[in-house]
Design a protein around this motif. Structure first.
Motif, PDB file in Angstrom:
ATOM      1  N   GLY B 201       0.799  -1.217   0.000  1.00 21.80           N
ATOM      2  CA  GLY B 201       0.000   0.000   0.000  1.00 21.80           C
ATOM      3  C   GLY B 201       0.828   1.261   0.000  1.00 21.80           C
ATOM      4  O   GLY B 201       0.272   2.357   0.156  1.00 21.80           O
ATOM      5  N   GLY B 203       4.076   3.711  -1.805  1.00 19.36           N
ATOM      6  CA  GLY B 203       4.715   4.017  -3.091  1.00 19.36           C
ATOM      7  C   GLY B 203       3.779   3.723  -4.242  1.00 19.36           C
ATOM      8  O   GLY B 203       2.631   4.169  -4.266  1.00 19.36           O
ATOM      9  N   THR B 204       4.274   2.982  -5.178  1.00 19.15           N
ATOM     10  CA  THR B 204       3.406   2.522  -6.273  1.00 19.15           C
ATOM     11  C   THR B 204       2.624   1.313  -5.768  1.00 19.15           C
ATOM     12  O   THR B 204       3.172   0.218  -5.650  1.00 19.15           O
ATOM     13  N   VAL B 205       1.402   1.537  -5.450  1.00 19.52           N
ATOM     14  CA  VAL B 205       0.578   0.465  -4.875  1.00 19.52           C
ATOM     15  C   VAL B 205       0.475  -0.684  -5.874  1.00 19.52           C
ATOM     16  O   VAL B 205       0.185  -0.468  -7.061  1.00 19.52           O
ATOM     17  N   ASP B 218      -7.229   1.947  -4.587  1.00 21.62           N
ATOM     18  CA  ASP B 218      -6.520   2.873  -3.697  1.00 21.62           C
ATOM     19  C   ASP B 218      -7.398   4.124  -3.585  1.00 21.62           C
ATOM     20  O   ASP B 218      -7.394   4.971  -4.479  1.00 21.62           O
ATOM     21  N   ASN B 220      -7.472   6.360  -0.914  1.00 20.30           N
ATOM     22  CA  ASN B 220      -6.780   7.491  -0.294  1.00 20.30           C
ATOM     23  C   ASN B 220      -5.676   6.902   0.572  1.00 20.30           C
ATOM     24  O   ASN B 220      -5.446   5.686   0.554  1.00 20.30           O
ATOM     25  N   THR B 221      -5.051   7.704   1.334  1.00 22.87           N
ATOM     26  CA  THR B 221      -4.006   7.204   2.224  1.00 22.87           C
ATOM     27  C   THR B 221      -4.590   6.175   3.187  1.00 22.87           C
ATOM     28  O   THR B 221      -5.578   6.447   3.878  1.00 22.87           O
ATOM     29  N   GLY B 222      -3.992   4.991   3.185  1.00 20.92           N
ATOM     30  CA  GLY B 222      -4.433   3.942   4.096  1.00 20.92           C
ATOM     31  C   GLY B 222      -5.863   3.497   3.894  1.00 20.92           C
ATOM     32  O   GLY B 222      -6.473   2.917   4.805  1.00 20.92           O
ATOM     33  N   TYR B 224      -8.414   1.424   1.255  1.00 17.92           N
ATOM     34  CA  TYR B 224      -8.423   0.556   0.085  1.00 17.92           C
ATOM     35  C   TYR B 224      -9.753  -0.200   0.001  1.00 17.92           C
ATOM     36  O   TYR B 224     -10.386  -0.472   1.020  1.00 17.92           O
ATOM     37  N   ASP B 288      -0.390   4.596   5.033  1.00 13.64           N
ATOM     38  CA  ASP B 288      -0.223   3.451   4.151  1.00 13.64           C
ATOM     39  C   ASP B 288       0.607   2.370   4.840  1.00 13.64           C
ATOM     40  O   ASP B 288       1.427   2.664   5.711  1.00 13.64           O
TER      41      ASP B 288
END
Lengths: 63, 298
Positions: B201, B203-205, B218, B220-222, B224, B288
């Motif tokens: 989760g 960098g590049t998810v 993805d 948003n931050t954290g 999913y 993340d």
């Protein structure tokens, strides 16, 4: 799979769909299935998605 | 009428004379003895049976079938259950026929191609039971048995079928469950993991590996969403969720299920997708995770 699907979120941000390599579906099929109904979307290259997520909530979708 | 007589005292070898009944009698020998008699009714009587060499049988009586054997002929009397006449290439022999049909062992006859093998018995309707203690089946097609047990079997690996689909193990007819012991202590129903995903989760998810998952979103931050390939039968499934820890005690993951992590709003799962989120344990906000593992059970 080096493609991503992006679509705008209801709060003005952007959601990024990350395909599962083993799922057996094409990127178009994944978009048809996993993008919420009625949402516009674009298929982009993974390199077009920022890897710096410091300001992830500030990302915006542009058509 | 006259009699033909044969006598060494006569100049002729035989004599023919008529007896008083009008029959013709032929006598031979030094002491003339009747050899052939032809009655007035034209019936020929021989003193000795006509031998095979002369076109006869050599028999005085014959009941049954006449069987020749070179210079002799024998009569085979009729058996009560018939006779079996066989030859060995030289002579014919006659034996009593079997009293009835000759069967192989009871059950389904098993021919080896040159002999009768061990037969298979049947019990019940349409059921075939091998008599051998440890029958060796090669690539059997067992069909769809509705009852019974396969005990003490060594199963081959359940490979995928030729079309690429996963092997299907179905349960019994009443419960549609599949169970096993495997150290549990008793045979109990096994509940399968219906979907799983391991993804990065940060960098590049990206998804490292997954099963029954088409993608993650993805948000948003954290934050999913896990999108399932084959939907669950309802939304009452259970999700196991874990994330990696890093950077000290305040950075332990605080996973949230069915939640939009940035707003802490509950997001009702659907049969085909559900939302997960991570934040720091001390309320420091969404973040993340490098290693996120999600499993779905139903």
């Amino acid at each position: 799979m080096n493609s991503r699907i992006i679509y705008p979120t209801d709060d003005g941000g952007v959601a990024v769909i990350v395909p599962a390599p083993e799922c057996g579906l094409t990127i178009e099929e994944i978009a048809a299935k996993d993008v919420p109904a009625g949402k516009p979307f674009k298929i982009v290259d993974v390199a077009d998605i920022p890897s710096d997520r410091t300001f992830r909530s500030a990302w915006e979708y542009t058509a | 009428m006259s009699t033909i007589k044969s006598s060494t005292t006569l100049t002729t070898a035989y004599q023919v004379e008529a007896d008083t009944s009008g029959a013709l009698v032929i006598q031979t020998g030094a002491t003339p003895t009747t050899a052939v008699t032809v009655s007035s009714a034209q019936v020929v009587t021989l003193a000795n049976a006509l031998p095979v060499a002369s076109g006869g049988t050599g028999l005085t009586t014959a009941t049954g079938v006449l069987v020749g054997a070179g210079s002799s002929v024998s009569a085979v009397a009729a058996g009560t259950n018939g006779n079996l006449l066989t030859s060995n290439g030289t002579t014919w022999t006659s034996a009593a026929a079997p009293s009835g049909m000759v069967y192989p062992g009871s059950g389904i006859a098993n021919s080896t191609g040159s002999a009768w093998g061990t037969s298979y018995s049947t019990t019940g309707t349409g059921t075939v039971v091998a008599l051998a203690t440890s029958p060796n089946f090669t690539s059997p097609v067992l069909g769809t048995p509705t009852s019974g047990n396969l005990a003490n079997c060594t199963f081959p690996t359940l490979n995928q079928n030729t079309t690429g689909s996963a092997a299907t193990v179905t349960g019994n007819a009443t419960g549609s469950t599949f169970g096993f012991n495997s150290g549990y202590g008793s045979v109990a129903t096994a509940y399968g993991c219906r979907a799983w995903v391991n993804f990065n989760g940060t960098g590049t998810v990206a998804i490292r590996a997954s099963g029954n998952v088409t993608s993650i979103t993805d948000n948003n931050t954290g934050d999913y969403t896990v999108n399932l390939t084959t939907a669950m039968p309802d939304i009452n499934y259970s999700v196991a969720l874990s994330g990696s820890a890093n950077y000290g005690t305040d950075r332990r993951p605080y996973p949230a299920l069915f939640s939009e992590i940035s707003t802490s709003n509950e997001v009702t799962p659907t049969t085909s997708a559900f939302r997960v989120g991570f934040s720091t344990a001390n309320g420091g906000g969404a973040r993340d995770e490098k290693y996120i593992c999600v499993s779905v059970f139903r």
